[in-house]
Scaffold this motif. Sequence first.
Motif, PDB file in Angstrom:
ATOM      1  N   LEU A 107       0.771  -1.392   0.152  1.00 31.17           N
ATOM      2  CA  LEU A 107      -0.585   0.340   0.102  1.00 31.17           C
ATOM      3  C   LEU A 107       0.941   1.373   0.216  1.00 31.17           C
ATOM      4  O   LEU A 107       0.214   2.217  -0.842  1.00 31.17           O
ATOM      5  CB  LEU A 107      -0.558   0.111   0.729  1.00 31.17           C
ATOM      6  N   TYR A 108       2.470   0.936   0.640  1.00 29.56           N
ATOM      7  CA  TYR A 108       2.635   2.376   0.831  1.00 29.56           C
ATOM      8  C   TYR A 108       3.203   2.752  -0.492  1.00 29.56           C
ATOM      9  O   TYR A 108       3.443   3.794  -1.242  1.00 29.56           O
ATOM     10  CB  TYR A 108       3.633   2.469   1.950  1.00 29.56           C
ATOM     11  N   ARG A 109       4.089   1.178  -0.745  1.00 33.82           N
ATOM     12  CA  ARG A 109       4.679   1.899  -2.047  1.00 33.82           C
ATOM     13  C   ARG A 109       3.308   1.917  -3.692  1.00 33.82           C
ATOM     14  O   ARG A 109       3.881   3.059  -4.249  1.00 33.82           O
ATOM     15  CB  ARG A 109       5.164   0.255  -2.783  1.00 33.82           C
ATOM     16  N   ARG A 110       2.394   1.593  -3.238  1.00 37.13           N
ATOM     17  CA  ARG A 110       1.493   2.026  -4.491  1.00 37.13           C
ATOM     18  C   ARG A 110       0.965   3.947  -3.827  1.00 37.13           C
ATOM     19  O   ARG A 110       0.305   3.900  -5.219  1.00 37.13           O
ATOM     20  CB  ARG A 110       0.574   1.372  -4.551  1.00 37.13           C
ATOM     21  N   ARG A 111       1.253   3.705  -2.986  1.00 40.52           N
ATOM     22  CA  ARG A 111       0.881   5.105  -2.850  1.00 40.52           C
ATOM     23  C   ARG A 111       1.938   6.315  -2.922  1.00 40.52           C
ATOM     24  O   ARG A 111       1.695   7.448  -3.882  1.00 40.52           O
ATOM     25  CB  ARG A 111       0.619   5.434  -1.049  1.00 40.52           C
ATOM     26  N   ASN A 152       3.861   9.287 -10.092  1.00 42.51           N
ATOM     27  CA  ASN A 152       3.156   9.645 -11.531  1.00 42.51           C
ATOM     28  C   ASN A 152       2.525  11.197 -11.656  1.00 42.51           C
ATOM     29  O   ASN A 152       1.893  11.324 -12.248  1.00 42.51           O
ATOM     30  CB  ASN A 152       2.292   8.292 -11.688  1.00 42.51           C
ATOM     31  N   GLY A 153       1.793  11.706 -10.659  1.00 43.23           N
ATOM     32  CA  GLY A 153       1.337  12.888 -10.415  1.00 43.23           C
ATOM     33  C   GLY A 153      -0.228  12.706 -10.299  1.00 43.23           C
ATOM     34  O   GLY A 153      -1.128  13.426 -10.687  1.00 43.23           O
ATOM     35  N   SER A 154      -0.760  11.664 -10.126  1.00 43.00           N
ATOM     36  CA  SER A 154      -2.144  10.951 -10.147  1.00 43.00           C
ATOM     37  C   SER A 154      -2.860  11.664  -8.401  1.00 43.00           C
ATOM     38  O   SER A 154      -4.038  12.130  -8.412  1.00 43.00           O
ATOM     39  CB  SER A 154      -2.536   9.680 -10.045  1.00 43.00           C
ATOM     40  N   GLY A 155      -1.949  11.347  -7.334  1.00 43.70           N
ATOM     41  CA  GLY A 155      -2.421  11.723  -6.247  1.00 43.70           C
ATOM     42  C   GLY A 155      -3.752  11.051  -5.777  1.00 43.70           C
ATOM     43  O   GLY A 155      -3.807  10.554  -5.983  1.00 43.70           O
ATOM     44  N   GLY A 156      -4.481  10.971  -4.842  1.00 45.23           N
ATOM     45  CA  GLY A 156      -5.833  11.324  -4.618  1.00 45.23           C
ATOM     46  C   GLY A 156      -5.425   9.907  -3.625  1.00 45.23           C
ATOM     47  O   GLY A 156      -4.444   9.866  -3.128  1.00 45.23           O
ATOM     48  N   ARG A 157      -6.411   9.030  -4.155  1.00 40.69           N
ATOM     49  CA  ARG A 157      -6.401   7.498  -2.991  1.00 40.69           C
ATOM     50  C   ARG A 157      -5.582   6.587  -3.998  1.00 40.69           C
ATOM     51  O   ARG A 157      -5.948   6.389  -4.976  1.00 40.69           O
ATOM     52  CB  ARG A 157      -7.848   7.290  -2.909  1.00 40.69           C
ATOM     53  N   ALA A 158      -5.239   6.114  -3.169  1.00 43.18           N
ATOM     54  CA  ALA A 158      -4.270   4.649  -4.161  1.00 43.18           C
ATOM     55  C   ALA A 158      -5.463   3.756  -4.005  1.00 43.18           C
ATOM     56  O   ALA A 158      -5.647   3.310  -2.986  1.00 43.18           O
ATOM     57  CB  ALA A 158      -3.050   4.544  -3.046  1.00 43.18           C
ATOM     58  N   LYS A 159      -4.546   2.758  -4.822  1.00 46.21           N
ATOM     59  CA  LYS A 159      -5.099   1.112  -5.156  1.00 46.21           C
ATOM     60  C   LYS A 159      -5.439   0.480  -3.971  1.00 46.21           C
ATOM     61  O   LYS A 159      -4.004   0.143  -3.801  1.00 46.21           O
ATOM     62  CB  LYS A 159      -4.589   0.624  -6.224  1.00 46.21           C
ATOM     63  N   ILE A 195      12.794   0.685  -2.568  1.00 45.56           N
ATOM     64  CA  ILE A 195      14.435   0.737  -2.669  1.00 45.56           C
ATOM     65  C   ILE A 195      14.497   1.008  -4.075  1.00 45.56           C
ATOM     66  O   ILE A 195      15.645   2.608  -4.113  1.00 45.56           O
ATOM     67  CB  ILE A 195      15.073  -0.613  -2.643  1.00 45.56           C
ATOM     68  N   GLU A 196      14.303   1.323  -4.784  1.00 47.19           N
ATOM     69  CA  GLU A 196      13.856   2.354  -6.658  1.00 47.19           C
ATOM     70  C   GLU A 196      13.706   3.931  -6.665  1.00 47.19           C
ATOM     71  O   GLU A 196      13.993   4.726  -6.601  1.00 47.19           O
ATOM     72  CB  GLU A 196      12.323   1.662  -6.799  1.00 47.19           C
ATOM     73  N   LEU A 197      12.559   4.065  -5.024  1.00 45.30           N
ATOM     74  CA  LEU A 197      12.466   5.221  -4.729  1.00 45.30           C
ATOM     75  C   LEU A 197      13.560   6.117  -4.424  1.00 45.30           C
ATOM     76  O   LEU A 197      13.879   6.882  -4.188  1.00 45.30           O
ATOM     77  CB  LEU A 197      11.051   5.466  -4.021  1.00 45.30           C
ATOM     78  N   CYS A 198      14.157   5.535  -3.187  1.00 45.68           N
ATOM     79  CA  CYS A 198      14.899   5.471  -2.701  1.00 45.68           C
ATOM     80  C   CYS A 198      16.495   5.645  -3.303  1.00 45.68           C
ATOM     81  O   CYS A 198      17.067   7.366  -2.955  1.00 45.68           O
ATOM     82  CB  CYS A 198      15.577   5.159  -1.324  1.00 45.68           C
TER      83      CYS A 198
END
Length: 242
Positions: free
Chosen positions: A102-106, A112-119, A171-174
Amino acid sequence: PQMRAFATAAGGVGGDDARRKKKQQQQQQQQRAGKKQAATSGAAAGADINNEGSSATRAFETFLKLVMSAKRNDAFVITSLTTLPFDSSQVLMAYLTKWVSLYRRRHAKVSNGSGGRAKGGARGGDSAQPAFDHVISWTMMLLDARYAEFVLSPECHELLEQLAEGVNGHIELCEKAADLRGHLQGFLAAARARAEAAKARSRARAGGRRGAAGRGAAAAAAAAAAAPGTGQSRYAIEVLRI
């Protein structure tokens, strides 16, 4: 008479052995029933894990959040996790894997600039979702305690693959964010210095208030000591001087 005594003793011993065996059988049956019940409840909890609308799921997630947010000793927690039934360990790992994903999808939504509620129900300020650092630390402790059992259980391999996929995303984000560290290091150091200075000023103000209160008490005690018939006040000022 001696033969009757021996026969009676032998019969008593035989009766004790029979009662002992019967008691052992009953204990074994109770243990098997308990394991079966634990497996059933664990499977039910695991099947209900993705049902965000379930009140039972939300209540259990909130309970786990409270447990994971409490102060702890990691060594004692790992020791306790080794005694947790393996079915319950699987359920706990399933929830931890879910929260990592969930944190990864957020983060992916934000990048991606879509914001809001994650899937999958991830949203800011979710009252039933633990903090990310708590999720990571509890995942590490659970793996430290039960890693061999997870690896040797084929039914857990898919869960571990999902966890690895979620962790790789973080890890990729970091790694992407780490490229900015060199440019921003000076600003980070300045921000830390300002935070430390603010803490020092706060401590100084608190110490000043305590000092002013002490000086006020000393002045009041001195004024009382100057008045006639104030032996107790003179004693109080001596105590303040000490």
